[in-house]
Design a protein around this motif. Structure first.
Motif, short mmCIF file in Angstrom:
data_model
loop_
_atom_site.label_atom_id
_atom_site.label_comp_id
_atom_site.label_asym_id
_atom_site.label_seq_id
_atom_site.Cartn_x
_atom_site.Cartn_y
_atom_site.Cartn_z
N ASN A 239 -55.10 54.95 38.05
CA ASN A 239 -55.02 53.48 37.46
C ASN A 239 -56.37 52.50 37.15
O ASN A 239 -57.22 53.59 37.16
N GLY A 240 -55.90 51.91 35.94
CA GLY A 240 -57.00 50.41 35.33
C GLY A 240 -57.62 52.19 34.29
O GLY A 240 -58.49 51.86 33.94
N VAL A 241 -56.67 52.91 33.61
CA VAL A 241 -56.87 54.08 32.32
C VAL A 241 -57.18 52.99 31.22
O VAL A 241 -55.71 51.98 31.57
N GLN A 242 -57.27 52.29 30.88
CA GLN A 242 -57.75 51.95 29.58
C GLN A 242 -59.53 52.22 28.22
O GLN A 242 -60.62 52.42 29.15
N ASN A 243 -58.85 52.42 27.08
CA ASN A 243 -59.96 52.46 26.45
C ASN A 243 -60.73 53.71 26.70
O ASN A 243 -62.32 53.99 26.82
N VAL A 244 -60.26 54.54 26.68
CA VAL A 244 -60.78 56.07 27.10
C VAL A 244 -59.74 57.15 26.56
O VAL A 244 -58.70 57.64 26.72
N THR A 245 -60.72 58.51 26.49
CA THR A 245 -59.80 60.03 25.97
C THR A 245 -60.07 60.68 27.23
O THR A 245 -60.98 60.59 27.57
N LEU A 246 -58.91 60.67 27.85
CA LEU A 246 -58.71 62.42 28.86
C LEU A 246 -58.02 63.84 28.04
O LEU A 246 -57.22 64.09 27.47
N GLN A 247 -59.36 65.05 27.49
CA GLN A 247 -59.51 66.13 27.05
C GLN A 247 -59.24 66.54 28.07
O GLN A 247 -60.40 67.38 29.25
N GLY A 248 -58.60 68.13 27.88
CA GLY A 248 -58.36 69.44 28.46
C GLY A 248 -59.01 70.68 27.15
O GLY A 248 -59.06 69.87 26.35
N ALA A 249 -59.00 71.61 28.31
CA ALA A 249 -59.33 72.02 27.33
C ALA A 249 -58.59 73.35 26.70
O ALA A 249 -58.50 74.34 26.14
N GLY A 250 -57.53 72.73 26.75
CA GLY A 250 -55.86 73.73 26.93
C GLY A 250 -55.16 73.02 27.52
O GLY A 250 -55.62 73.77 28.76
N ALA A 251 -54.12 73.18 28.07
CA ALA A 251 -52.63 73.42 28.72
C ALA A 251 -52.49 74.46 29.54
O ALA A 251 -51.99 74.63 30.58
N TRP A 252 -53.03 75.78 29.34
CA TRP A 252 -53.19 77.38 29.72
C TRP A 252 -54.62 77.07 30.39
O TRP A 252 -54.32 77.94 30.71
N TYR A 253 -55.36 76.38 29.99
CA TYR A 253 -56.62 76.63 30.98
C TYR A 253 -56.98 75.30 31.99
O TYR A 253 -57.44 75.93 32.72
N SER A 254 -57.33 74.02 31.43
CA SER A 254 -57.34 72.91 32.28
C SER A 254 -55.90 72.36 32.85
O SER A 254 -54.81 72.03 32.40
N VAL A 255 -55.46 72.52 34.11
CA VAL A 255 -54.62 71.98 34.58
C VAL A 255 -54.64 71.22 36.39
O VAL A 255 -55.93 71.31 36.70
N VAL A 256 -54.84 70.02 35.99
CA VAL A 256 -54.44 69.13 37.07
C VAL A 256 -52.89 68.89 37.94
O VAL A 256 -51.79 69.12 38.08
N HIS A 257 -53.25 69.39 39.15
CA HIS A 257 -52.08 69.32 40.72
C HIS A 257 -51.99 67.82 40.87
O HIS A 257 -52.74 67.66 41.57
N THR A 258 -50.81 67.06 40.97
CA THR A 258 -51.09 65.85 40.97
C THR A 258 -49.41 65.41 41.16
O THR A 258 -48.96 65.95 39.43
N SER A 259 -48.21 65.06 41.51
CA SER A 259 -46.73 64.27 41.46
C SER A 259 -47.03 63.12 40.99
O SER A 259 -45.97 62.48 39.97
N ARG A 260 -48.30 62.18 40.59
CA ARG A 260 -48.74 61.01 40.05
C ARG A 260 -49.88 61.06 39.64
O ARG A 260 -50.93 60.67 40.20
N PHE A 261 -49.75 61.42 37.98
CA PHE A 261 -50.94 61.30 37.29
C PHE A 261 -51.53 59.69 36.94
O PHE A 261 -52.62 59.04 37.33
N VAL A 262 -50.86 59.29 36.20
CA VAL A 262 -51.88 57.56 35.59
C VAL A 262 -50.09 56.73 36.12
O VAL A 262 -49.33 57.14 35.41
N ASP A 263 -50.11 56.38 36.91
CA ASP A 263 -49.52 54.84 37.58
C ASP A 263 -50.15 53.31 37.66
O ASP A 263 -51.13 52.94 38.14
N GLN A 264 -49.86 52.77 36.56
CA GLN A 264 -49.55 51.21 36.34
C GLN A 264 -49.40 50.47 35.16
O GLN A 264 -48.89 50.66 34.91
N SER A 265 -49.33 49.18 35.71
CA SER A 265 -48.12 48.33 35.35
C SER A 265 -48.94 47.91 33.55
O SER A 265 -47.95 47.68 32.72
N SER A 266 -49.76 47.82 33.80
CA SER A 266 -50.86 47.83 32.17
C SER A 266 -51.93 47.95 32.04
O SER A 266 -52.90 48.94 32.99
N SER A 267 -52.14 47.70 30.51
CA SER A 267 -53.44 48.23 30.13
C SER A 267 -53.63 48.08 29.11
O SER A 267 -52.89 47.19 28.33
N SER A 268 -55.14 47.66 28.61
CA SER A 268 -55.30 47.29 27.22
C SER A 268 -55.63 48.25 26.20
O SER A 268 -55.33 48.11 25.27
#
Length: 726
Positions: A239-268
């Motif tokens: 949470n608190g994700v704002q004014n930033v780029t989250l970038q991986g090496a490609g969807a077959w290579y960079s893998v995040v394992h989570t059932s809740r990635f971004v959870d926030q009610s507001s962002s700039s």
């Protein structure tokens, strides 16, 4: 917060890119003449298993809710038992494959993979862990979500014409479709970016990388967080994700394992998420839990692109401020609820070029709760196999667009596209302004609604909770192989609210099961340049509900052809292929009709006995005589002759079944038509038995009770045919 939209589908109405075409089972580009190509431009080419070589068993086609084939792409798939295989001819240069499959509930295993006859060291894991979802709180739902997807880098290049085979090794596996793809090498780290590994993230997936991701986001404000190739485990949301780029090496290579990635009610805002995978562990649907890739807000001027999103409840459940958000070129697979839902307040949001498969609710939805979604669009998306609700649903909102999408194989409680004033809860903002539905292609879309006891059309306009007064322009539509109707106008809540201000201009309807226009509400629509071929029953069903609620006016704007007839009897619902005239005495009245049974064995379901294919069959629960099989013919007929069949294969040895024939006009009171007697089925004479019914027999519901079988401890029929002629 109501976390997903399928609870909306408890209908109360009483019973009354590229366009993708199947050519030898392959998805190919076809540009319709009247409008731009529909669907997303995809990095892979899909091949249907039923078109591949196999030693297994092809299942389907079937549109019956709760059956495995009904949820398959193309309504067909291939079932493999141990040692059986399906072999695909590779359609393009590729080094990776994604396979849609199903295994029996509670089982897991793997498929051996062969390339040009050589077995690979790596296998393709298969599991039922993420399948067989039950949503008992949703009226009309059954266990669903039978399929799942598994992907594999082949670690070698294959060329068009090469052979890739998958072989079952113990667990029964039903293979549906294979996506072949040439995956580009992993991208390099952008200059000046902050690596999550440098902040302590563990690319092995063993350690908890949550804090490392948070620290990288804090350090990279105004810049880029880099997610190198690897597997990263997050144990809580960001949470608190704002004014930033989250970038991986490609969807077959960079893998995040989570059932809740971004959870926030507001962002700039100014959040850009791209080029990696987020794969969750959601195995059931809990509407009170935010088990989503993005839950809430990314803020204005944000984007999501190039992502692989899988095994979550929802891909994106968007509330708060998301002005001018762009969601493009993503894959969203195997969600237990919606793919993407713009849950009010969306302004200028563009959802385009995405591929969605196997959603457990609406694949794409705009729901104008609290405030209207405005000036937002779903464009050039490809949607396959939403297994409970609609492909695309617009629930209220102002000046919205659904353009150039491809939707196929909807199931149970949904249409291909729904334009609706169903509110589900208040405060709801009904449809207003202009709703543009343009250039969409719907294939095998529409379903039998178990709450209504009759079907929903491929494209539905629904005044469920309030009158539709917005301008609804439906243009350039292609509807192919709808199991029931093409266009439906209905007040699904049973209140009789009108549907007004609708224009359908330019549509091609091919092989619709019942009617072209299913009008069940008061109101009006204008039709221009709508052409139909292969209409199953009649051009128009015009029977508003409630019966005294007013009429629906169909204005002929010119250029229409192939659907001028009107279904004459509002007391009966037309069935696929059932025309208005008296049936041909030599036409099988039972074919395609709804069938039930006291029990079934495995995939040998009641509908197999009326599917027109003598090689498929119904088999009752074994070792449990007597067993009954029942079909509803739709109307009462003076049936004179039954033809009972078993598969013609010589492998079906001769046998005698003891059968009682019963009939009913209302489905409640039953009488014996022909008392129990033995009927001989012999492959030497076609494995067929004929039953003559007494003169004066009138029945709508036909029941066959099997009390003995000398060849197998169950009742068995591959076809049950009913005729007026002796």
């Amino acid at each position: 917060m109501h976390s997903s939209s399928t609870a909306r589908h408890a209908g109360r109405m009483p019973a009354v890119g590229a366009v993708v075409a199947l050519a030898a089972g392959m998805l190919v580009s076809v540009a319709p003449a009247a409008h731009a190509a529909a669907g997303a431009t995809l990095p892979f080419t899909s091949v249907e298993a039923e078109s591949a070589g196999t030693t297994g068993t092809r299942i389907g086609p079937d549109h019956t809710q709760g059956t495995l084939a009904s949820e398959a792409s193309g309504r067909q798939a291939v079932r493999l038992t141990s040692g059986q295989r399906v072999e695909f001819t590779v359609p393009r240069a590729a080094n990776a494959v994604n396979v849609a499959y199903s295994v029996p509930d509670g089982q897991s295993g793997s498929l051996d993979v062969y390339v040009n006859g050589t077995r690979l060291t790596r296998t393709l894991p298969v599991t039922s862990k993420y399948s067989y979802v039950d949503t008992g709180w949703i009226a009309g739902s059954k266990t669903h979500h039978f399929f799942d997807n598994a992907r594999l880098l082949l670690d070698r290049d294959v060329q068009a014409g090469d052979k890739v085979a998958f072989q079952a090794t113990g667990t029964q596996v039903t293979v549906d479709v294979a996506d072949f793809e040439q995956v580009a090498p992993a991208a390099a780290q952008p200059a000046g970016s902050v690596s999550v590994v440098a902040k302590g993230a563990d690319p092995s997936g063993n350690g908890d990388s949550t804090q490392a991701f948070r620290d990288a986001i804090a350090a990279a404000q105004g810049g880029t967080v880099w997610i190198p190739p690897g597997d990263y485990r997050l144990t809580s949301s960001l949470n608190g994700v704002q004014n930033v780029t989250l970038q991986g090496a490609g969807a077959w290579y960079s893998v995040v394992h989570t059932s809740r990635f971004v959870d926030q009610s507001s962002s700039s805002g100014n959040v850009h998420i791209k080029d990696f995978a987020v794969i969750g562990e959601v195995t059931e649907r809990v509407d009170s839990s935010p088990d989503n890739f993005v839950n809430g807000s990314l803020g204005p001027n944000s984007s999501v692109s190039g992502m692989w999103i899988q095994h979550l409840k929802c891909g994106m459940w968007l509330t708060g401020t998301n002005d001018d958000l762009v969601v493009e070129n993503n894959r969203i697979l195997d969600t237990t609820a919606d793919g993407i839902n713009l849950n009010g307040t969306a302004k200028g949001v563009r959802v385009r070029g995405n591929f969605l498969r196997n959603q457990g609710d609406d694949a794409l939805a705009m729901w104008s709760l609290y405030s209207p979604d405005t000036d937002s669009s779903f464009e050039n998306n490809t949607i396959s196999q939403p297994n409970l609700a609609n492909g695309i649903a617009i629930y209220g909102g102002t000046d919205l667009t659904v353009r150039n999408n491809l939707v196929s194989d909807t199931n149970a409680l949904g249409s291909g596209i729904a334009i609706s004033d169903q509110k589900f809860m208040d405060p709801f903002q009904p449809l207003a302004g202009t709703i543009t539905v343009a250039g969409n292609t719907l294939v095998r879309a529409g379903a039998m609604n178990p709450n209504w006891n009759h079907p929903m059309g491929a494209l539905r306009v629904d005044s469920y909770d309030s009158a539709i007064d917005a301008t609804v322009n439906i243009t350039g539509t292609t509807i192919t192989d709808s199991p029931y109707s093409a266009f439906e106008f209905v007040s699904g809540g049973g209140h009789g609210y009108p549907v007004r201000n609708v224009t359908v201009d330019g549509a091609t309807v091919k092989n619709t099961g019942t009617v072209v226009v299913q009008a069940e509400a008061q109101g009006a629509a204008t039709f221009r340049n709508v052409t139909a071929t292969g209409v199953g029953a009649a051009g128009i069903y015009n029977c508003p509900y409630p019966a005294n609620s007013g009429s629906f006016a169909l204005t002929d704007g010119g250029g229409n052809s192939g659907w001028s007839t009107t279904w004459s009897d509002c007391s009966t619902w037309p069935q696929p292929g059932q025309g208005n005239p008296e049936p041909d005495p030599n036409r099988d009245l039972a074919q395609g009709r709804p069938a039930t049974a006291t029990g079934s064995q495995d995939v040998y379901t009641p509908g197999k006995a009326v599917d027109g294919d003598a090689n498929s069959y119904w088999e009752s629960t074994n070792n449990a005589f007597p067993q009954s099989w029942t079909v509803d013919l739709g109307s009462s007929y003076a049936v004179r002759r039954l033809v009972l069949k078993l598969p013609p294969s010589a492998a079906w040895g001769a046998r005698t079944q003891t059968i009682t024939v019963l009939g009913s006009t209302d489905g409640s009171a039953w009488s014996t038509v022909v008392a129990a007697q033995g009927y001989r089925f012999d492959p030497a004479t076609g494995n067929t038995a004929t039953v003559a019914l007494p003169s004066g027999t009138n029945l709508r519901h036909l029941r066959l009770t099997v009390s003995a079988n000398t060849g197998w401890p169950a009742g068995q029929f591959s076809e049950v045919e009913a005729y007026l002629a002796n």
